[in-house]
Write a protein that holds these residues in place. Structure first.
Motif, PDB file in Angstrom:
ATOM      1  N   PRO A 174      -1.377  -1.546   6.323  1.00  0.00           N
ATOM      2  CA  PRO A 174       0.073  -2.048   5.887  1.00  0.00           C
ATOM      3  C   PRO A 174      -0.132  -2.660   4.720  1.00  0.00           C
ATOM      4  CG  PRO A 174      -1.222  -3.530   7.334  1.00  0.00           C
ATOM      5  CD  PRO A 174      -2.045  -2.426   7.263  1.00  0.00           C
ATOM      6  N   ILE A 175      -0.058  -1.993   3.597  1.00  0.00           N
ATOM      7  CA  ILE A 175       0.313  -2.333   2.373  1.00  0.00           C
ATOM      8  C   ILE A 175       1.519  -1.774   1.608  1.00  0.00           C
ATOM      9  CG2 ILE A 175      -2.239  -3.212   2.291  1.00  0.00           C
ATOM     10  CD1 ILE A 175      -2.785  -0.486   0.550  1.00  0.00           C
ATOM     11  N   GLY A 176       1.953  -2.502   0.531  1.00  0.00           N
ATOM     12  CA  GLY A 176       2.968  -1.839  -0.207  1.00  0.00           C
ATOM     13  C   GLY A 176       2.930  -2.127  -1.651  1.00  0.00           C
ATOM     14  N   LYS A 177       3.927  -1.848  -2.480  1.00  0.00           N
ATOM     15  CA  LYS A 177       3.851  -1.709  -3.889  1.00  0.00           C
ATOM     16  C   LYS A 177       3.670  -3.350  -4.337  1.00  0.00           C
ATOM     17  CE  LYS A 177       6.808  -1.080  -7.799  1.00  0.00           C
ATOM     18  NZ  LYS A 177       8.079  -0.699  -8.191  1.00  0.00           N
ATOM     19  N   ARG A 178       4.126  -4.316  -3.483  1.00  0.00           N
ATOM     20  CA  ARG A 178       3.861  -5.665  -4.039  1.00  0.00           C
ATOM     21  C   ARG A 178       2.584  -5.988  -3.958  1.00  0.00           C
ATOM     22  NH1 ARG A 178       3.141  -9.103  -6.629  1.00  0.00           N
ATOM     23  NH2 ARG A 178       3.763 -11.231  -6.207  1.00  0.00           N
ATOM     24  N   ASP A 179       1.909  -5.511  -2.887  1.00  0.00           N
ATOM     25  CA  ASP A 179       0.321  -5.734  -2.734  1.00  0.00           C
ATOM     26  C   ASP A 179      -0.302  -5.006  -3.904  1.00  0.00           C
ATOM     27  OD1 ASP A 179       0.195  -6.872  -0.023  1.00  0.00           O
ATOM     28  OD2 ASP A 179       1.100  -4.728   0.585  1.00  0.00           O
ATOM     29  N   PHE A 180       0.017  -3.915  -4.369  1.00  0.00           N
ATOM     30  CA  PHE A 180      -0.521  -3.301  -5.369  1.00  0.00           C
ATOM     31  C   PHE A 180      -0.474  -4.021  -6.744  1.00  0.00           C
ATOM     32  CE2 PHE A 180       0.161  -0.571  -9.238  1.00  0.00           C
ATOM     33  CZ  PHE A 180      -1.267   0.198  -9.284  1.00  0.00           C
ATOM     34  N   LEU A 181       0.785  -4.787  -6.958  1.00  0.00           N
ATOM     35  CA  LEU A 181       0.915  -5.338  -8.233  1.00  0.00           C
ATOM     36  C   LEU A 181       0.151  -6.716  -8.429  1.00  0.00           C
ATOM     37  CD1 LEU A 181       4.898  -4.921  -8.414  1.00  0.00           C
ATOM     38  CD2 LEU A 181       3.034  -3.621  -9.823  1.00  0.00           C
ATOM     39  N   GLY A 182      -0.273  -7.094  -7.275  1.00  0.00           N
ATOM     40  CA  GLY A 182      -1.246  -8.376  -7.426  1.00  0.00           C
ATOM     41  C   GLY A 182      -0.445  -9.766  -7.807  1.00  0.00           C
ATOM     42  N   PRO A 183      -1.004 -10.786  -7.795  1.00  0.00           N
ATOM     43  CA  PRO A 183      -0.445 -12.034  -7.820  1.00  0.00           C
ATOM     44  C   PRO A 183       0.176 -12.186  -9.387  1.00  0.00           C
ATOM     45  CG  PRO A 183      -2.861 -12.480  -7.948  1.00  0.00           C
ATOM     46  CD  PRO A 183      -2.443 -10.938  -7.450  1.00  0.00           C
ATOM     47  N   PHE A 184       1.386 -12.322  -9.417  1.00  0.00           N
ATOM     48  CA  PHE A 184       1.721 -12.909 -10.857  1.00  0.00           C
ATOM     49  C   PHE A 184       1.488 -14.463 -11.099  1.00  0.00           C
ATOM     50  CE2 PHE A 184       4.492  -9.321  -9.708  1.00  0.00           C
ATOM     51  CZ  PHE A 184       4.405  -8.565 -10.930  1.00  0.00           C
ATOM     52  N   THR A 185       0.886 -14.528 -12.558  1.00  0.00           N
ATOM     53  CA  THR A 185       0.442 -16.006 -12.658  1.00  0.00           C
ATOM     54  C   THR A 185       1.622 -16.526 -13.864  1.00  0.00           C
ATOM     55  OG1 THR A 185      -0.868 -14.950 -14.301  1.00  0.00           O
ATOM     56  CG2 THR A 185      -1.913 -15.723 -11.946  1.00  0.00           C
TER      57      THR A 185
END
Length: 169
Positions: free
Chosen positions: A158-169
């Motif tokens: 259960p992963i999506g595009k937001r997971d792929f992008l990673g944390p924004f710093t």
């Protein structure tokens, strides 16, 4: 505003690797809930001639370390390809992120004048440092990150595009 090669590498690699680590955690939790043996996911591949998930992660981390050291004219530390588990892969990612974040900018001070030589696709290639970073190293890094994500997505994690992008710093 132009960025240095160091700034580009220090931004791109950690964000994507931390996202990959989070994706691995979600996949591990999901696999335990579904009673799927972790080795099934770690050895899964999208096609017979592609690397399995564990090797995609290992290769992505190798690209991050090797890129910085090639740009500096040095040698990358070698990380053992330990028996793959979600824990060993996350540990490898954490060590790589620390290496990238701690890599001194001064080691890349003259990178713009450096010619990078690599063996790829059965032949030797030469390119300037910016071309190497932006047209070879970063695309290869993203390829392996994307394949790891794609493998897990294909298995039903259960992963999506937001997971792929990673944390924004």
């Amino acid at each position: 505003m132009p960025q240095t090669l160091h700034e580009i590498a220090r931004t791109v690699f950690p964000q994507s690797l931390e996202g990959l680590s989070d994706v691995l955690t979600k996949a591990e939790v999901w696999s335990m809930e579904k009673q799927i043996d972790a080795s099934v996911l770690l050895n899964y591949r999208l096609a017979p001639d592609m690397f399995p998930l564990s090797k995609q992660v290992q290769t992505a981390t190798d690209h991050a370390r090797n890129t910085l050291t090639r740009l500096s004219g040095g040698q990358a530390p070698i990380f053992a390809d330990d028996a793959p588990s979600f824990d060993t892969l996350r540990h490898r990612i954490a060590r790589t992120v620390a290496f990238v974040q701690e890599f001194p900018a001064e080691k890349l001070a003259d990178a713009d004048s450096r010619v990078i030589r690599i063996g790829a696709a059965g032949r030797e290639r030469e390119m300037d440092a910016a071309t190497y970073l932006l047209r070879f190293a970063v695309p290869n890094f993203y390829f392996h990150i994307s394949m790891a994500y794609g493998i897990l997505r294909h298995t039903g994690a259960p992963i999506g595009k937001r997971d792929f992008l990673g944390p924004f710093t």
